[in-house]
Design a protein around this motif. Structure first.
Motif, mmCIF file in Angstrom:
data_model
loop_
_atom_site.group_PDB
_atom_site.id
_atom_site.type_symbol
_atom_site.label_atom_id
_atom_site.label_comp_id
_atom_site.label_asym_id
_atom_site.label_seq_id
_atom_site.Cartn_x
_atom_site.Cartn_y
_atom_site.Cartn_z
ATOM 1 N N THR A 272 2.731 11.459 -18.971
ATOM 2 C CA THR A 272 3.588 11.403 -17.778
ATOM 3 C C THR A 272 3.260 12.519 -16.791
ATOM 4 O O THR A 272 3.284 12.316 -15.579
ATOM 5 C CB THR A 272 5.077 11.495 -18.203
ATOM 6 N N ILE A 273 2.960 13.713 -17.318
ATOM 7 C CA ILE A 273 2.740 14.850 -16.412
ATOM 8 C C ILE A 273 1.261 15.065 -16.067
ATOM 9 O O ILE A 273 0.930 15.972 -15.298
ATOM 10 C CB ILE A 273 3.337 16.166 -16.987
ATOM 11 N N ALA A 274 0.375 14.195 -16.625
ATOM 12 C CA ALA A 274 -1.072 14.421 -16.455
ATOM 13 C C ALA A 274 -1.503 14.497 -15.004
ATOM 14 O O ALA A 274 -2.370 15.293 -14.639
ATOM 15 C CB ALA A 274 -1.858 13.336 -17.183
ATOM 16 N N SER A 275 -0.912 13.670 -14.147
ATOM 17 C CA SER A 275 -1.380 13.657 -12.757
ATOM 18 C C SER A 275 -0.472 14.479 -11.831
ATOM 19 O O SER A 275 -0.480 14.268 -10.611
ATOM 20 C CB SER A 275 -1.501 12.210 -12.262
ATOM 21 N N ASN A 276 0.286 15.394 -12.418
ATOM 22 C CA ASN A 276 1.176 16.281 -11.651
ATOM 23 C C ASN A 276 2.055 15.539 -10.644
ATOM 24 O O ASN A 276 1.996 15.819 -9.439
ATOM 25 C CB ASN A 276 0.364 17.356 -10.906
ATOM 26 N N PRO A 277 2.857 14.594 -11.133
ATOM 27 C CA PRO A 277 3.684 13.825 -10.194
ATOM 28 C C PRO A 277 4.738 14.689 -9.502
ATOM 29 O O PRO A 277 5.163 15.709 -10.043
ATOM 30 C CB PRO A 277 4.360 12.769 -11.081
ATOM 31 N N LYS A 278 5.149 14.249 -8.318
ATOM 32 C CA LYS A 278 6.151 15.024 -7.553
ATOM 33 C C LYS A 278 7.569 14.696 -8.011
ATOM 34 O O LYS A 278 8.483 15.497 -7.847
ATOM 35 C CB LYS A 278 6.032 14.693 -6.062
ATOM 36 N N VAL A 279 7.724 13.468 -8.508
ATOM 37 C CA VAL A 279 9.040 13.055 -9.014
ATOM 38 C C VAL A 279 8.823 12.544 -10.437
ATOM 39 O O VAL A 279 7.911 11.755 -10.672
ATOM 40 C CB VAL A 279 9.640 11.909 -8.155
ATOM 41 N N ILE A 280 9.627 13.031 -11.383
ATOM 42 C CA ILE A 280 9.433 12.593 -12.766
ATOM 43 C C ILE A 280 10.755 12.081 -13.343
ATOM 44 O O ILE A 280 11.783 12.759 -13.280
ATOM 45 C CB ILE A 280 8.895 13.724 -13.671
ATOM 46 N N PHE A 281 10.701 10.863 -13.877
ATOM 47 C CA PHE A 281 11.851 10.284 -14.573
ATOM 48 C C PHE A 281 11.597 10.412 -16.078
ATOM 49 O O PHE A 281 10.566 9.949 -16.573
ATOM 50 C CB PHE A 281 12.003 8.803 -14.205
ATOM 51 N N ILE B 203 0.843 -1.206 0.000
ATOM 52 C CA ILE B 203 0.000 0.000 0.000
ATOM 53 C C ILE B 203 0.873 1.248 0.000
ATOM 54 O O ILE B 203 0.667 2.186 -0.781
ATOM 55 C CB ILE B 203 -0.960 0.004 1.217
ATOM 56 N N THR B 204 1.886 1.261 0.873
ATOM 57 C CA THR B 204 2.791 2.415 0.936
ATOM 58 C C THR B 204 3.533 2.566 -0.387
ATOM 59 O O THR B 204 3.699 3.672 -0.909
ATOM 60 C CB THR B 204 3.811 2.232 2.088
ATOM 61 N N LYS B 205 3.959 1.429 -0.925
ATOM 62 C CA LYS B 205 4.691 1.457 -2.204
ATOM 63 C C LYS B 205 3.803 2.058 -3.305
ATOM 64 O O LYS B 205 4.244 2.905 -4.081
ATOM 65 C CB LYS B 205 5.094 0.026 -2.577
ATOM 66 N N ASP B 206 2.539 1.631 -3.347
ATOM 67 C CA ASP B 206 1.604 2.159 -4.353
ATOM 68 C C ASP B 206 1.417 3.665 -4.171
ATOM 69 O O ASP B 206 1.337 4.408 -5.153
ATOM 70 C CB ASP B 206 0.234 1.462 -4.249
ATOM 71 N N GLU B 207 1.339 4.098 -2.894
ATOM 72 C CA GLU B 207 1.176 5.538 -2.631
ATOM 73 C C GLU B 207 2.390 6.321 -3.122
ATOM 74 O O GLU B 207 2.257 7.380 -3.736
ATOM 75 C CB GLU B 207 1.001 5.786 -1.125
ATOM 76 N N ILE B 208 3.578 5.789 -2.843
ATOM 77 C CA ILE B 208 4.808 6.462 -3.286
ATOM 78 C C ILE B 208 4.844 6.498 -4.820
ATOM 79 O O ILE B 208 5.106 7.530 -5.437
ATOM 80 C CB ILE B 208 6.068 5.754 -2.717
ATOM 81 N N MET B 209 4.530 5.354 -5.440
ATOM 82 C CA MET B 209 4.576 5.260 -6.905
ATOM 83 C C MET B 209 3.531 6.157 -7.582
ATOM 84 O O MET B 209 3.720 6.597 -8.709
ATOM 85 C CB MET B 209 4.365 3.803 -7.355
ATOM 86 N N ASP B 210 2.442 6.407 -6.857
ATOM 87 C CA ASP B 210 1.391 7.279 -7.365
ATOM 88 C C ASP B 210 1.907 8.692 -7.648
ATOM 89 O O ASP B 210 1.371 9.415 -8.481
ATOM 90 C CB ASP B 210 0.291 7.370 -6.295
ATOM 91 N N ASN B 211 2.941 9.078 -6.916
ATOM 92 C CA ASN B 211 3.501 10.423 -7.069
ATOM 93 C C ASN B 211 4.717 10.453 -7.975
ATOM 94 O O ASN B 211 5.438 11.449 -8.020
ATOM 95 C CB ASN B 211 3.891 10.977 -5.690
#
Ligand SMILES: Nc1ncnc2c1ncn2[C@@H]1O[C@H](COP(=O)(O)OP(=O)(O)OP(=O)(O)O)[C@@H](O)[C@H]1O
Ligand SMILES: [Mg+2]
Length: 245
Positions: A148-157, A67-75
Motif C-alpha cells: 500500500t505504501i510502496a508508491s508513497n500515496p498522498k491519501v491512504i485508506f 484520465i483525471t480519475k486515474d490520476e487521482i486514484m494513482d495518489n
C-alpha cells in the motif's frame, strides 16, 4: 457527500456525510457490519453508491474524465481488510506491482524500494522471494501494508491495519502509520475496532452506527463524548443502546 448504498433490501449506508482533512488522520469506528468497509470502497471508486457525491480535491468523482480519475486514484493507497495479495506472485512482485506495471520502474530499483518498505513493516528482505501462502496471517497483513505504501500515496485508506497482529506488531504498524503522516504528509483514513489505535492515530474520529454517522469529533473527546452509543462501544459494555443484528 450524503452517500447511500443498499445491497438488495439491506440498506447499508443511509445518508453518510463527512470530510477528511488533508494531512490529518481520520478514524472510522463502528461495530461489525455497520458499513465501514463499504464506505471507504465507495470513496475510492471500488464500489458504486446508489446516491450521493464523492469529491476528492474538490472534484466530483462522478463528473471527472477517466484520465483525471486515474490520476487521482494513482495518489491513493488502499489497504484491504483481507490483505488481498496476489497468490501466484512473490512478495516482491506484490509490493512492486504498481511500481513496475504502472510507473514502469526498472526491476532492480523496484526491488530496492520493496526491501525498504518491507523493512519499515518489520520484515527481512529474504521474505521478498516467498509466496503469500508461505507467510503467517500477520506477515501477509504487513506485506499488504508494504504494498500500500510502496508508491508513497498522498491519501491512504487503511481497513483494519492491526487486526490479527500481536500487540507489539500492532504498535509497530501504528507507529508506521504515524510516520507516513509525518514523512509523506499523507492524509490517512483508518478503519479500526482497536481503541488504542484510535486514540493514538486519530486527529478526528467518525463513529458509524447502522449506516449513519452518529458522532464525530476530536480524539480528546473519544472517552467523554456524552454519546450513549459511542460510550458503550469504546468501553465495550454489553448493555446499552446498541442493538446487535
Ligand atoms: N459486495 C457486497 N454484496 C452484498 N452485501 C455486501 C457487500 N459488501 C458488503 N455487504 C454488506 O454490507 C454490510 C456492511 O459491510 P461492511 O463490510 O462495510 O461492514 P464493516 O463495518 O466493514 O464490518 P467489519 O467490522 O466486520 O469489517 C454487511 O451487511 C455486508 O453483508
Ligand atoms: Mg470491514
Amino acid at each position: 457527500m450524503d452517500i447511500e448504498k443498499k445491497f438488495g433490501s439491506n440498506a447499508v449506508l443511509r445518508s453518510v456525510s463527512g470530510e477528511f482533512s488533508a494531512s490529518k488522520s481520520t478514524i472510522i469506528l463502528g461495530g461489525s457490519g455497520t458499513g465501514k468497509s463499504v464506505l471507504i470502497k465507495i470513496i475510492c471508486s471500488l464500489l458504486e453508491q446508489d446516491s450521493g457525491k464523492v469529491a476528492i480535491d474538490s472534484q466530483d468523482m462522478s463528473k471527472v474524465s477517466q484520465i483525471t480519475k486515474d490520476e487521482i486514484m494513482d495518489n491513493i493507497g488502499f489497504l484491504f481488510q483481507s490483505g488481498a495479495l496476489f497468490d501466484s506472485l512473490s512478495v516482491f512482485e506484490n509490493i512492486a506491482f504498481k511500481l513496475i506495471n504502472k510507473k514502469k520502474m526498472d526491476k532492480s530499483k523496484a526491488r530496492d524500494i520493496a526491501a525498504e518498505k518491507l523493512e519499515m513493516v518489520g520484515l527481512k528482505s529474504h521474505v521478498l522471494d516467498l509466496k503469500p501462502h508461505e507467510l503467517s496471517g500477520g506477515m501477509q497483513k504487513r506485506v499488504s501494508l508494504a504494498r500500500t505504501i510502496a508508491s508513497n500515496p498522498k491519501v491512504i485508506f487503511f481497513d483494519e491495519p492491526t487486526t490479527g497482529l500481536d500487540p507489539v506488531m500492532s504498535e509497530v504498524i501504528n507507529d508506521l502509520i504515524l510516520k507516513c503522516g509525518k514523512t509523506l504528509g499523507s492524509t490517512n483514513v483508518i478503519v479500526t475496532h482497536d481503541m488504542k489505535s484510535a486514540a493514538k492515530l486519530g486527529d478526528k474520529i467518525i463513529f458509524l452506527y447502522k449506516g449513519q454517522v452518529i458522532w464525530s469529533g476530536s480524539r480528546d473527546n473519544l472517552f467523554s463524548s456524552n454519546n450513549q452509543y459511542l460510550d458503550q462501544f469504546v468501553n465495550g459494555k454489553t448493555t446499552g443502546p446498541i442493538v446487535f443484528n
